[in-house]
Design an enzyme around this catalytic site. Structure first.
Site, PDB file in Angstrom:
ATOM      1  N   GLY A 118       6.862   5.711   7.819  1.00  0.00           N
ATOM      2  CA  GLY A 118       6.001   6.889   7.762  1.00  0.00           C
ATOM      3  C   GLY A 118       6.127   7.682   9.046  1.00  0.00           C
ATOM      4  O   GLY A 118       7.149   7.631   9.729  1.00  0.00           O
ATOM      5  N   SER A 119       5.068   8.380   9.384  1.00  0.00           N
ATOM      6  CA  SER A 119       5.116   9.282  10.536  1.00  0.00           C
ATOM      7  C   SER A 119       5.065   8.499  11.851  1.00  0.00           C
ATOM      8  O   SER A 119       4.511   7.393  11.921  1.00  0.00           O
ATOM      9  CB  SER A 119       3.942  10.244  10.475  1.00  0.00           C
ATOM     10  OG  SER A 119       2.729   9.511  10.503  1.00  0.00           O
ATOM     11  N   CYS A 169      13.450  11.674   5.966  1.00  0.00           N
ATOM     12  CA  CYS A 169      13.457  11.314   7.387  1.00  0.00           C
ATOM     13  C   CYS A 169      14.805  11.657   8.001  1.00  0.00           C
ATOM     14  O   CYS A 169      14.904  11.914   9.193  1.00  0.00           O
ATOM     15  CB  CYS A 169      13.155   9.837   7.550  1.00  0.00           C
ATOM     16  SG  CYS A 169      14.201   8.787   6.554  1.00  0.00           S
ATOM     17  N   LYS A 198       0.877  -1.188   0.000  1.00  0.00           N
ATOM     18  CA  LYS A 198       0.000   0.000   0.000  1.00  0.00           C
ATOM     19  C   LYS A 198       0.909   1.230   0.000  1.00  0.00           C
ATOM     20  O   LYS A 198       1.447   1.624   1.023  1.00  0.00           O
ATOM     21  CB  LYS A 198      -0.877  -0.013   1.261  1.00  0.00           C
ATOM     22  CG  LYS A 198      -2.225   0.661   1.124  1.00  0.00           C
ATOM     23  CD  LYS A 198      -2.201   2.135   0.799  1.00  0.00           C
ATOM     24  CE  LYS A 198      -1.914   3.034   1.980  1.00  0.00           C
ATOM     25  NZ  LYS A 198      -1.738   4.457   1.569  1.00  0.00           N
ATOM     26  N   GLU A 245       9.681   2.282  10.773  1.00  0.00           N
ATOM     27  CA  GLU A 245      10.726   3.275  10.459  1.00  0.00           C
ATOM     28  C   GLU A 245      10.013   4.623  10.422  1.00  0.00           C
ATOM     29  O   GLU A 245       9.245   4.886   9.495  1.00  0.00           O
ATOM     30  CB  GLU A 245      11.356   2.993   9.090  1.00  0.00           C
ATOM     31  CG  GLU A 245      11.980   1.623   8.929  1.00  0.00           C
ATOM     32  CD  GLU A 245      13.400   1.576   9.472  1.00  0.00           C
ATOM     33  OE1 GLU A 245      13.883   2.592  10.009  1.00  0.00           O
ATOM     34  OE2 GLU A 245      14.018   0.508   9.380  1.00  0.00           O
ATOM     35  N   GLY A 277       2.720   5.337  12.922  1.00  0.00           N
ATOM     36  CA  GLY A 277       3.467   4.152  13.350  1.00  0.00           C
ATOM     37  C   GLY A 277       3.058   3.685  14.739  1.00  0.00           C
ATOM     38  O   GLY A 277       2.948   2.481  14.999  1.00  0.00           O
ATOM     39  N   GLU A 285       9.307  17.275  14.418  1.00  0.00           N
ATOM     40  CA  GLU A 285       9.660  17.091  13.007  1.00  0.00           C
ATOM     41  C   GLU A 285       8.824  18.040  12.146  1.00  0.00           C
ATOM     42  O   GLU A 285       7.598  17.974  12.149  1.00  0.00           O
ATOM     43  CB  GLU A 285       9.397  15.639  12.579  1.00  0.00           C
ATOM     44  CG  GLU A 285       9.871  15.367  11.165  1.00  0.00           C
ATOM     45  CD  GLU A 285       9.591  13.944  10.705  1.00  0.00           C
ATOM     46  OE1 GLU A 285       8.463  13.472  10.872  1.00  0.00           O
ATOM     47  OE2 GLU A 285      10.526  13.312  10.161  1.00  0.00           O
TER      48      GLU A 285
HETATM   49  P1  NAD Z   1       2.270   8.944   6.930  1.00  0.00           P
HETATM   50  O1  NAD Z   1       2.459   8.274   8.239  1.00  0.00           O
HETATM   51  O2  NAD Z   1       1.211   9.962   6.813  1.00  0.00           O
HETATM   52  O3  NAD Z   1       1.948   7.871   5.795  1.00  0.00           O
HETATM   53  C1  NAD Z   1       2.824   6.803   5.490  1.00  0.00           C
HETATM   54  C2  NAD Z   1       2.033   5.669   4.864  1.00  0.00           C
HETATM   55  O4  NAD Z   1       1.169   5.115   5.854  1.00  0.00           O
HETATM   56  C3  NAD Z   1       1.101   6.095   3.723  1.00  0.00           C
HETATM   57  O5  NAD Z   1       1.031   5.050   2.781  1.00  0.00           O
HETATM   58  C4  NAD Z   1      -0.218   6.285   4.428  1.00  0.00           C
HETATM   59  O6  NAD Z   1      -1.321   6.162   3.551  1.00  0.00           O
HETATM   60  C5  NAD Z   1      -0.181   5.162   5.441  1.00  0.00           C
HETATM   61  N1  NAD Z   1      -0.950   5.364   6.677  1.00  0.00           N
HETATM   62  C6  NAD Z   1      -1.197   6.521   7.329  1.00  0.00           C
HETATM   63  N2  NAD Z   1      -1.910   6.275   8.453  1.00  0.00           N
HETATM   64  C7  NAD Z   1      -2.093   4.939   8.509  1.00  0.00           C
HETATM   65  C8  NAD Z   1      -2.753   4.072   9.438  1.00  0.00           C
HETATM   66  N3  NAD Z   1      -3.363   4.525  10.528  1.00  0.00           N
HETATM   67  N4  NAD Z   1      -2.738   2.747   9.194  1.00  0.00           N
HETATM   68  C9  NAD Z   1      -2.103   2.249   8.106  1.00  0.00           C
HETATM   69  N5  NAD Z   1      -1.488   3.026   7.196  1.00  0.00           N
HETATM   70  C10 NAD Z   1      -1.483   4.352   7.396  1.00  0.00           C
HETATM   71  O7  NAD Z   1       3.694   9.533   6.496  1.00  0.00           O
HETATM   72  P2  NAD Z   1       4.066  10.367   5.192  1.00  0.00           P
HETATM   73  O8  NAD Z   1       3.559  11.754   5.348  1.00  0.00           O
HETATM   74  O9  NAD Z   1       3.687   9.612   3.976  1.00  0.00           O
HETATM   75  O10 NAD Z   1       5.674  10.355   5.278  1.00  0.00           O
HETATM   76  C11 NAD Z   1       6.397  11.249   6.022  1.00  0.00           C
HETATM   77  C12 NAD Z   1       6.873  10.616   7.312  1.00  0.00           C
HETATM   78  O11 NAD Z   1       7.603   9.435   7.034  1.00  0.00           O
HETATM   79  C13 NAD Z   1       7.831  11.507   8.075  1.00  0.00           C
HETATM   80  O12 NAD Z   1       7.519  11.467   9.436  1.00  0.00           O
HETATM   81  C14 NAD Z   1       9.187  10.868   7.811  1.00  0.00           C
HETATM   82  O13 NAD Z   1      10.162  11.136   8.784  1.00  0.00           O
HETATM   83  C15 NAD Z   1       8.815   9.434   7.769  1.00  0.00           C
HETATM   84  N6  NAD Z   1       9.837   8.656   7.082  1.00  0.00           N
HETATM   85  C16 NAD Z   1      10.632   7.829   7.804  1.00  0.00           C
HETATM   86  C17 NAD Z   1      11.643   7.102   7.190  1.00  0.00           C
HETATM   87  C18 NAD Z   1      12.530   6.179   7.966  1.00  0.00           C
HETATM   88  O14 NAD Z   1      13.143   5.305   7.355  1.00  0.00           O
HETATM   89  N7  NAD Z   1      12.656   6.324   9.263  1.00  0.00           N
HETATM   90  C19 NAD Z   1      11.824   7.230   5.810  1.00  0.00           C
HETATM   91  C20 NAD Z   1      10.997   8.083   5.097  1.00  0.00           C
HETATM   92  C21 NAD Z   1       9.993   8.786   5.740  1.00  0.00           C
END
Ligand code: NAD
Length: 499
Positions: free
Chosen positions: A224-225, A280, A171, A246, A229, A377
């Site tokens: 993701g965020s 990130c 996804k 992550e 997470g 962040e």
């Molecule tokens: P996000 O958490 O909004 O979304 C990430 C993914 O998760 C998307 O596909 C989204 O649709 C899905 N998602 C969101 N809420 C969900 C839930 N409740 N259940 C299941 N899936 C869900 O993050 P974003 O805005 O896409 O990305 C930015 C964030 O990602 C920043 O915080 C960044 O630091 C982090 N990030 C971390 C790393 C790492 O390796 N540590 C790498 C890249 C980005």
């Protein structure tokens, strides 16, 4: 194909609903994608579950061969994939090429694991007994990814999951569905059998949540965020799923008084404003020893003002747009927070341009280490410069945030470099290089709010995507009881003879 990919077929959402994919530099709609819900997710999970048994029995070296072919196709199409990525995500073309290259590197690196998948062999405490440990696939894996690395991050998850014999439901972020489609098309073309890899588009709240909480999913690999997470971690704990997280970062570059300031300057500009600060590992804090502060700022502020904003496809562009309007509003709100907190706005601080979601590269100086802009962040082109009295204070400031992903330190003093390496508590540390630039064959991840201890990258990726199985084979022909046996005897054995 701009659709879901389920059981080897490209299909619309079962309701027919769609959402738009928008170019963040031009606001042009590039495509409409299926807006999936729990029914679509369930179909994808069922397809993956049905394909799992034959895929896990398919020899691992053959699985690796499919990935080698996928790597070849990625390499062949690198330029068109990179251009598409810049259009849907905004990062400048050179960075988009780097993103695709990272996917190529990961695919080839992991393909080789098909002939390794290294286990362990240990001696037994009993005679005539063999002990070894193998890696089993886990089952159906959910791979949920963000938009900031539309090919690199999916490849960190899909490739190790597939080579280890798992089936996958992927996804991607709804802001970057086209790169996800292209990656899945390549894996299909390379020979991944129907059902082994499935793709479902849609929102995190509906499609992502349905996938992460589906009872048939054994592992959720999420990048993701931190907010999302944490929710996924709590949901996964209830069902005892493995959850690899992550998450966010609040990374710092430490500049000591003895540093090569020109080198540090290049590292700061690249780490803070590359990908418009949407990495990130982006540097969002610069912790500088007092005597270096003025000479550093004298160079950093004008160099920042010279950065050229624009469409990432144009060769003259240094900094592209933010991913969408909501992100730009969030970044601008943080600039307001910084001003209200009493930090000095040295440059930037405003949206830019008539079209697209651009934001000026922004520097705050005289920032308190505990200010919100130094702790939270921002995920945009904003840095906070924080003065420090010593290396000890700089490292303490660095370590004191809710995140723990990447730190860099600039110094010419090898003793100080090693003391920093000892005392910095982030998962990644660079000496005399910026905070960004992970290589695929090394573990990657962070401490504290950046994750839950897993490392997706290098050898450790296999620990995320496999289950250890410990095997004992007793060929003594009699009951032998571990921990309860007498001194091992050689009775019944052929006497050892010297030829
Ligand atoms: P996000 O958490 O909004 O979304 C990430 C993914 O998760 C998307 O596909 C989204 O649709 C899905 N998602 C969101 N809420 C969900 C839930 N409740 N259940 C299941 N899936 C869900 O993050 P974003 O805005 O896409 O990305 C930015 C964030 O990602 C920043 O915080 C960044 O630091 C982090 N990030 C971390 C790393 C790492 O390796 N540590 C790498 C890249 C980005």
């Amino acid at each position: 194909m701009n659709k879901n990919y389920i059981g080897g077929k490209w299909v619309a959402a079962h309701t027919g609903a769609t959402f738009p994919c928008v170019n963040p530099a031009t606001e042009e709609v590039l495509a409409e994608l299926p807006n999936s819900d729990g029914v679509d997710v369930d179909r994808a999970v069922q397809a993956a579950a049905a394909a799992f048994d034959s895929w896990r029995k398919f020899p691992a070296p053959k699985r690796g061969e499919i990935l080698f072919e996928a790597g070849r196709l990625l390499k062949e199409r690198k330029e068109q994939l990179a251009r598409r990525m810049t259009e849907e995500m905004g990062k400048v073309l050179a960075e988009a090429r780097g993103d695709v290259q990272e996917a190529i590197d990961m695919t080839f690196y992991v393909a080789g694991e098909g002939r390794r998948l290294v286990g362990q062999v240990r001696p037994s405490e009993l005679p005539n007994k063999a002990c070894f440990v193998t890696r089993d696939p886990i089952g159906v894996v959910a791979a949920i990814t963000p938009w900031n690395f539309p090919m690199a991050i999916p490849s960190w998850k899909l490739m190790p999951a597939l080579v280890a014999g798992n089936s996958v439901v992927f996804k991607p972020a709804s802001d970057t569905p086209l790169s996800a489609c292209a990656l899945v098309e390549i894996l299909e073309e390379a020979g991944i059998p129907p059902g082994v890899l499935n793709l479902v588009h849609g929102s995190g709240a509906v499609a992502g949540h349905a996938l992460a909480t589906h009872p048939t999913i054994s592992l959720v690999s999420f990048t993701g965020s931190t907010e999302a997470g944490r929710q996924i971690g709590m949901d996964g704990a209830r069902d005892l799923k493995r959850v690899s997280l992550e998450l966010g970062g609040k990374n710092a570059i430490i500049v000591l008084a003895d540093a090569d300031l020109d080198l540090a300057l290049d590292g700061i500009l690249w780490s803070a404003f590359g990908t418009s600060g949407q990495r990130c590992t982006a540097a969002s804090r610069v912790i500088v020893e007092h005597s270096a502060e003025e000479p550093l700022l004298e160079r950093l502020i004008p160099r920042t003002r010279q950065l050229r904003l624009g469409n990432g496809l144009e060769a003259t562009t240094d900094v592209g747009p933010l991913i969408n309007q909501a992100r730009r509003e969030a970044v601008h709100a943080y600039v307001g927070v910084g001003q209200a907190e009493g930090a000095r706005l040295a440059t930037g601080g405003s949206p830019w341009g008539d079209r697209g979601w651009f934001y000026q590269p922004t520097i705050f100086t005289a920032v308190r280490p505990d200010a919100r802009i130094a702790q939270e962040e921002i995920f945009g082109p904003v840095i906070s410069v924080i003065p420090a009295a010593s290396i000890e204070q700089a490292v303490a400031i660095n370590n004191h945030t809710p995140y723990g992903l990447s730190t860099s330190i600039y110094t010419r003093d090898v003793d100080k470099a090693f003391r920093a390496l000892r005392d910095i508590t982030t998962g990644v540390v660079y000496v005399n290089a910026g905070t960004i630039g992970a290589e695929v064959h090394l573990p990657f991840g962070g401490t504290r709010g950046t994750g839950n201890g897993h490392r997706e990258g290098g050898d450790t990726a296999l620990d995320v995507f496999t289950e250890w199985k410990t095997c004992y084979v007793d060929y003594s022909g009699q009951l032998q009881r571990a921990q309860m046996a007498e001194q091992p005897s050689t009775a019944g054995e052929e006497p050892m003879t010297r030829e």
